[in-house]
Design a protein around this motif. Structure first.
Motif, PDB file in Angstrom:
ATOM      1  N   ASN A 193       0.734  -1.257  -0.020  1.00 53.40           N
ATOM      2  CA  ASN A 193      -0.110   0.082  -0.155  1.00 53.40           C
ATOM      3  C   ASN A 193       0.722   1.248  -0.063  1.00 53.40           C
ATOM      4  O   ASN A 193       0.351   2.221   0.008  1.00 53.40           O
ATOM      5  CB  ASN A 193      -0.931  -0.145   1.080  1.00 53.40           C
ATOM      6  CG  ASN A 193      -2.034  -1.165   0.946  1.00 53.40           C
ATOM      7  OD1 ASN A 193      -2.876  -0.936   0.169  1.00 53.40           O
ATOM      8  ND2 ASN A 193      -2.307  -1.658   2.008  1.00 53.40           N
ATOM      9  N   ALA A 194       2.223   1.085  -0.011  1.00 50.55           N
ATOM     10  CA  ALA A 194       3.037   2.334   0.334  1.00 50.55           C
ATOM     11  C   ALA A 194       2.727   3.036  -1.017  1.00 50.55           C
ATOM     12  O   ALA A 194       2.673   4.593  -0.988  1.00 50.55           O
ATOM     13  CB  ALA A 194       4.577   1.902   0.331  1.00 50.55           C
ATOM     14  N   ILE A 195       2.877   2.854  -2.397  1.00 52.85           N
ATOM     15  CA  ILE A 195       2.551   3.429  -3.569  1.00 52.85           C
ATOM     16  C   ILE A 195       1.381   4.051  -3.716  1.00 52.85           C
ATOM     17  O   ILE A 195       1.143   5.178  -4.028  1.00 52.85           O
ATOM     18  CB  ILE A 195       3.167   2.603  -4.753  1.00 52.85           C
ATOM     19  CG1 ILE A 195       4.683   2.334  -4.433  1.00 52.85           C
ATOM     20  CG2 ILE A 195       3.165   3.650  -5.813  1.00 52.85           C
ATOM     21  CD1 ILE A 195       5.261   1.276  -5.634  1.00 52.85           C
ATOM     22  N   ALA A 196       0.335   3.204  -3.409  1.00 53.50           N
ATOM     23  CA  ALA A 196      -1.194   3.794  -3.389  1.00 53.50           C
ATOM     24  C   ALA A 196      -1.230   4.907  -2.371  1.00 53.50           C
ATOM     25  O   ALA A 196      -1.850   5.998  -2.812  1.00 53.50           O
ATOM     26  CB  ALA A 196      -1.920   2.687  -3.167  1.00 53.50           C
ATOM     27  N   PHE A 197      -0.558   5.039  -1.173  1.00 47.10           N
ATOM     28  CA  PHE A 197      -0.469   5.911  -0.290  1.00 47.10           C
ATOM     29  C   PHE A 197       0.146   7.135  -0.621  1.00 47.10           C
ATOM     30  O   PHE A 197      -0.230   8.229  -0.781  1.00 47.10           O
ATOM     31  CB  PHE A 197      -0.084   5.577   1.162  1.00 47.10           C
ATOM     32  CG  PHE A 197      -0.039   6.601   2.102  1.00 47.10           C
ATOM     33  CD1 PHE A 197      -1.438   6.657   2.917  1.00 47.10           C
ATOM     34  CD2 PHE A 197       0.773   7.554   2.492  1.00 47.10           C
ATOM     35  CE1 PHE A 197      -1.546   7.571   3.877  1.00 47.10           C
ATOM     36  CE2 PHE A 197       0.661   8.345   3.444  1.00 47.10           C
ATOM     37  CZ  PHE A 197      -0.484   8.616   4.117  1.00 47.10           C
ATOM     38  N   ALA A 198       1.480   6.948  -1.607  1.00 45.83           N
ATOM     39  CA  ALA A 198       2.280   8.049  -2.102  1.00 45.83           C
ATOM     40  C   ALA A 198       1.432   8.772  -3.037  1.00 45.83           C
ATOM     41  O   ALA A 198       1.576   9.777  -3.271  1.00 45.83           O
ATOM     42  CB  ALA A 198       3.205   7.590  -2.665  1.00 45.83           C
ATOM     43  N   THR A 199       0.413   7.790  -3.875  1.00 46.71           N
ATOM     44  CA  THR A 199      -0.230   8.573  -5.032  1.00 46.71           C
ATOM     45  C   THR A 199      -1.360   9.684  -4.374  1.00 46.71           C
ATOM     46  O   THR A 199      -1.399  10.890  -4.822  1.00 46.71           O
ATOM     47  CB  THR A 199      -1.125   7.696  -5.592  1.00 46.71           C
ATOM     48  OG1 THR A 199      -0.270   6.636  -6.144  1.00 46.71           O
ATOM     49  CG2 THR A 199      -2.064   8.047  -6.669  1.00 46.71           C
ATOM     50  N   GLY A 200      -1.966   9.239  -2.938  1.00 45.72           N
ATOM     51  CA  GLY A 200      -2.431  10.244  -2.412  1.00 45.72           C
ATOM     52  C   GLY A 200      -1.805  11.489  -1.806  1.00 45.72           C
ATOM     53  O   GLY A 200      -2.275  12.521  -1.817  1.00 45.72           O
TER      54      GLY A 200
END
Length: 171
Positions: free
Chosen positions: A123-130
């Motif tokens: 989920n790190a990259i999905a969070f980084a997108t946010g």
């Protein structure tokens, strides 16, 4: 006759949209969304291969996150889903802070559900997108001249006080 004013960034050759975001930053956010979808899908699939029910639930949620990221950021990846273009068009109408809150919240839920290295990294990259969308919602940094003017104006209003100038009044 005065020349028409150019939008911020137009003199540098950068196309700026209505929120003040350049084209390359929009593409960076989209690329981060696609990469976040790939990492969520792969980590979610790996997370589902277990006997712990919370890990399976977190893995299913991560794969759902991947599907939503692909629908919103890259609808061409979901060309066989009939409503993909409608969802993408609706997601494009959202403001940056709304996308940021949605993507960050979506990425945090599986980590809360099952705190493992797989869910964190997935989920790190999905969070980084946010986070990238959140930074675009903050807007452009101001220049030094406008900041100096604002400080000078604030200083003048503080010196004058609520009733007028302080200089001529007795103490």
């Amino acid at each position: 006759m005065s020349a028409p004013e150019e939008p911020a960034g137009a003199s540098r050759g950068a196309e700026v949209d209505e929120e003040g975001v350049t084209w390359w930053y929009r593409w960076l956010c989209r690329l981060a969304g696609v990469l976040g979808g790939l990492s969520c899908a792969s980590a979610g699939l790996f997370n589902c291969i277990t006997v712990h029910p919370l890990n399976v639930a977190a893995g299913v949620w991560m794969m759902l996150n991947a599907f939503v990221l692909f629908l919103c950021e890259a609808p061409f990846c979901c060309q066989f889903v009939e409503f993909a273009n409608a969802v993408s068009a609706r997601a494009d109408k959202l403001r940056s802070w709304q996308k940021a809150a949605f993507y960050c919240g979506m990425a945090v839920f599986p980590v809360i559900l099952s705190l493992t290295l797989t869910t964190l990294l997935g989920n790190a990259i999905a969070f980084a997108t946010g986070v990238l969308y959140g930074l675009s919602a903050l807007g452009k940094k101001g220049d030094a001249i406008s900041y100096a003017r604002m400080q000078q104006l604030r200083k003048q209003t503080n010196e004058e006080g609520p009733t007028g100038p302080v200089e001529g009044q007795p103490v």
